[in-house]
Scaffold this motif. Structure first.
Motif, PDB file in Angstrom:
ATOM      1  N   PHE A  12       0.840  -1.199   0.000  1.00  0.00           N
ATOM      2  CA  PHE A  12       0.000   0.000   0.000  1.00  0.00           C
ATOM      3  C   PHE A  12       0.881   1.257   0.000  1.00  0.00           C
ATOM      4  N   PRO A  13       1.592   1.524  -1.095  1.00  0.00           N
ATOM      5  CA  PRO A  13       2.531   2.656  -1.104  1.00  0.00           C
ATOM      6  C   PRO A  13       1.870   4.026  -1.221  1.00  0.00           C
ATOM      7  N   ASN A  14       0.660   4.083  -1.706  1.00  0.00           N
ATOM      8  CA  ASN A  14       0.001   5.354  -1.980  1.00  0.00           C
ATOM      9  C   ASN A  14      -0.765   5.827  -0.737  1.00  0.00           C
ATOM     10  N   VAL A  15      -0.130   6.681   0.059  1.00  0.00           N
ATOM     11  CA  VAL A  15      -0.759   7.219   1.268  1.00  0.00           C
ATOM     12  C   VAL A  15      -1.157   8.667   0.955  1.00  0.00           C
ATOM     13  N   VAL A  16      -2.460   8.911   0.961  1.00  0.00           N
ATOM     14  CA  VAL A  16      -3.010  10.220   0.610  1.00  0.00           C
ATOM     15  C   VAL A  16      -3.563  10.866   1.875  1.00  0.00           C
ATOM     16  N   PHE A  17      -3.269  12.157   2.040  1.00  0.00           N
ATOM     17  CA  PHE A  17      -3.681  12.867   3.241  1.00  0.00           C
ATOM     18  C   PHE A  17      -4.693  13.957   2.930  1.00  0.00           C
ATOM     19  N   GLU A  18      -5.550  14.203   3.900  1.00  0.00           N
ATOM     20  CA  GLU A  18      -6.452  15.344   3.854  1.00  0.00           C
ATOM     21  C   GLU A  18      -6.613  15.847   5.283  1.00  0.00           C
ATOM     22  N   ILE A  19      -6.708  17.165   5.413  1.00  0.00           N
ATOM     23  CA  ILE A  19      -6.877  17.767   6.736  1.00  0.00           C
ATOM     24  C   ILE A  19      -8.169  18.564   6.743  1.00  0.00           C
ATOM     25  N   ASP A  20      -8.978  18.338   7.752  1.00  0.00           N
ATOM     26  CA  ASP A  20     -10.270  19.003   7.885  1.00  0.00           C
ATOM     27  C   ASP A  20     -10.471  19.296   9.371  1.00  0.00           C
ATOM     28  N   SER A  21     -11.702  19.659   9.731  1.00  0.00           N
ATOM     29  CA  SER A  21     -11.985  19.936  11.142  1.00  0.00           C
ATOM     30  C   SER A  21     -13.259  19.218  11.585  1.00  0.00           C
ATOM     31  N   ASP A  22     -13.302  18.896  12.857  1.00  0.00           N
ATOM     32  CA  ASP A  22     -14.497  18.307  13.445  1.00  0.00           C
ATOM     33  C   ASP A  22     -15.670  19.277  13.328  1.00  0.00           C
ATOM     34  N   GLU A  23     -15.396  20.557  13.491  1.00  0.00           N
ATOM     35  CA  GLU A  23     -16.453  21.558  13.375  1.00  0.00           C
ATOM     36  C   GLU A  23     -17.099  21.504  11.995  1.00  0.00           C
ATOM     37  N   ASN A  24     -16.312  21.336  10.948  1.00  0.00           N
ATOM     38  CA  ASN A  24     -16.844  21.228   9.597  1.00  0.00           C
ATOM     39  C   ASN A  24     -17.727  19.984   9.461  1.00  0.00           C
ATOM     40  N   VAL A  25     -17.295  18.866  10.044  1.00  0.00           N
ATOM     41  CA  VAL A  25     -18.093  17.633   9.989  1.00  0.00           C
ATOM     42  C   VAL A  25     -19.434  17.850  10.684  1.00  0.00           C
ATOM     43  N   ARG A  26     -19.412  18.512  11.818  1.00  0.00           N
ATOM     44  CA  ARG A  26     -20.659  18.751  12.555  1.00  0.00           C
ATOM     45  C   ARG A  26     -21.562  19.715  11.793  1.00  0.00           C
ATOM     46  N   LYS A  27     -20.987  20.777  11.226  1.00  0.00           N
ATOM     47  CA  LYS A  27     -21.790  21.798  10.529  1.00  0.00           C
ATOM     48  C   LYS A  27     -22.329  21.328   9.178  1.00  0.00           C
ATOM     49  N   ASN A  28     -21.492  20.642   8.403  1.00  0.00           N
ATOM     50  CA  ASN A  28     -21.841  20.358   7.013  1.00  0.00           C
ATOM     51  C   ASN A  28     -22.164  18.901   6.697  1.00  0.00           C
ATOM     52  N   TYR A  29     -21.942  18.002   7.643  1.00  0.00           N
ATOM     53  CA  TYR A  29     -22.210  16.584   7.407  1.00  0.00           C
ATOM     54  C   TYR A  29     -23.050  15.970   8.523  1.00  0.00           C
ATOM     55  N   GLY A  30     -23.723  16.824   9.281  1.00  0.00           N
ATOM     56  CA  GLY A  30     -24.588  16.347  10.353  1.00  0.00           C
ATOM     57  C   GLY A  30     -23.838  15.555  11.418  1.00  0.00           C
ATOM     58  N   GLY A  31     -22.542  15.809  11.544  1.00  0.00           N
ATOM     59  CA  GLY A  31     -21.734  15.104  12.532  1.00  0.00           C
ATOM     60  C   GLY A  31     -21.303  13.714  12.096  1.00  0.00           C
ATOM     61  N   SER A  32     -21.601  13.342  10.861  1.00  0.00           N
ATOM     62  CA  SER A  32     -21.299  11.995  10.366  1.00  0.00           C
ATOM     63  C   SER A  32     -19.953  11.946   9.655  1.00  0.00           C
ATOM     64  N   TYR A  33     -18.997  11.286  10.287  1.00  0.00           N
ATOM     65  CA  TYR A  33     -17.701  11.096   9.631  1.00  0.00           C
ATOM     66  C   TYR A  33     -17.842  10.152   8.436  1.00  0.00           C
ATOM     67  N   PHE A  34     -18.773   9.220   8.507  1.00  0.00           N
ATOM     68  CA  PHE A  34     -19.041   8.336   7.372  1.00  0.00           C
ATOM     69  C   PHE A  34     -19.383   9.155   6.131  1.00  0.00           C
ATOM     70  N   ASN A  35     -20.311  10.104   6.285  1.00  0.00           N
ATOM     71  CA  ASN A  35     -20.686  10.936   5.149  1.00  0.00           C
ATOM     72  C   ASN A  35     -19.532  11.829   4.704  1.00  0.00           C
ATOM     73  N   ARG A  36     -18.753  12.324   5.635  1.00  0.00           N
ATOM     74  CA  ARG A  36     -17.625  13.199   5.283  1.00  0.00           C
ATOM     75  C   ARG A  36     -16.566  12.448   4.479  1.00  0.00           C
ATOM     76  N   LEU A  37     -16.332  11.211   4.819  1.00  0.00           N
ATOM     77  CA  LEU A  37     -15.268  10.448   4.168  1.00  0.00           C
ATOM     78  C   LEU A  37     -15.678   9.854   2.818  1.00  0.00           C
ATOM     79  N   ARG A  38     -16.927   9.910   2.498  1.00  0.00           N
ATOM     80  CA  ARG A  38     -17.409   9.358   1.227  1.00  0.00           C
ATOM     81  C   ARG A  38     -17.063  10.210   0.064  1.00  0.00           C
TER      82      ARG A  38
END
Length: 111
Positions: free
Chosen positions: A85-111
């Motif tokens: 698994f050589p391809n490691v891809v990163f993304e940085i976000d905030s918990d506040e964004n998940v709560r505000k824009n994804y109803g607190g669902s990390y599942f929905n945010r990661l999709r």
């Protein structure tokens, strides 16, 4: 490498990285991962979540890169299978964004 060993290497890297963030005053809320386990997929998505949107806005590009480099180092030290698994891809976000824009669902945010 078995799924159990893979998970253990990622779990160890997460724990070490969380401590590293504390030492570097980075307001890390949590870490999430995405992996398909399909033969065609040679990587993993690593998502760092800071506490607030403002924390994200204050994060300088060089600090963001330093975070990614540190995590890759900790993965390597934990026995992560870069050969499989050589391809490691990163993304940085905030918990506040998940709560505000994804109803607190990390599942929905990661999709």
């Amino acid at each position: 490498m078995s799924t159990l060993l893979f998970n253990e290497s990622v779990k160890n890297a997460d724990a070490t990285f969380s401590e590293w963030c504390k030492e570097h005053a980075i307001p890390l809320h949590g870490i999430e991962h995405v992996i398909t386990w399909q033969k065609w997929d040679d990587g993993i998505g690593v998502y760092f979540f800071l506490h607030k949107i403002e924390d994200l806005k204050k994060l300088r590009p060089e600090k963001s890169q330093e975070m990614k480099d540190a995590y890759l180092k900790f993965l390597s030290e934990s026995g992560y299978p870069f050969e499989k698994f050589p391809n490691v891809v990163f993304e940085i976000d905030s918990d506040e964004n998940v709560r505000k824009n994804y109803g607190g669902s990390y599942f929905n945010r990661l999709r």
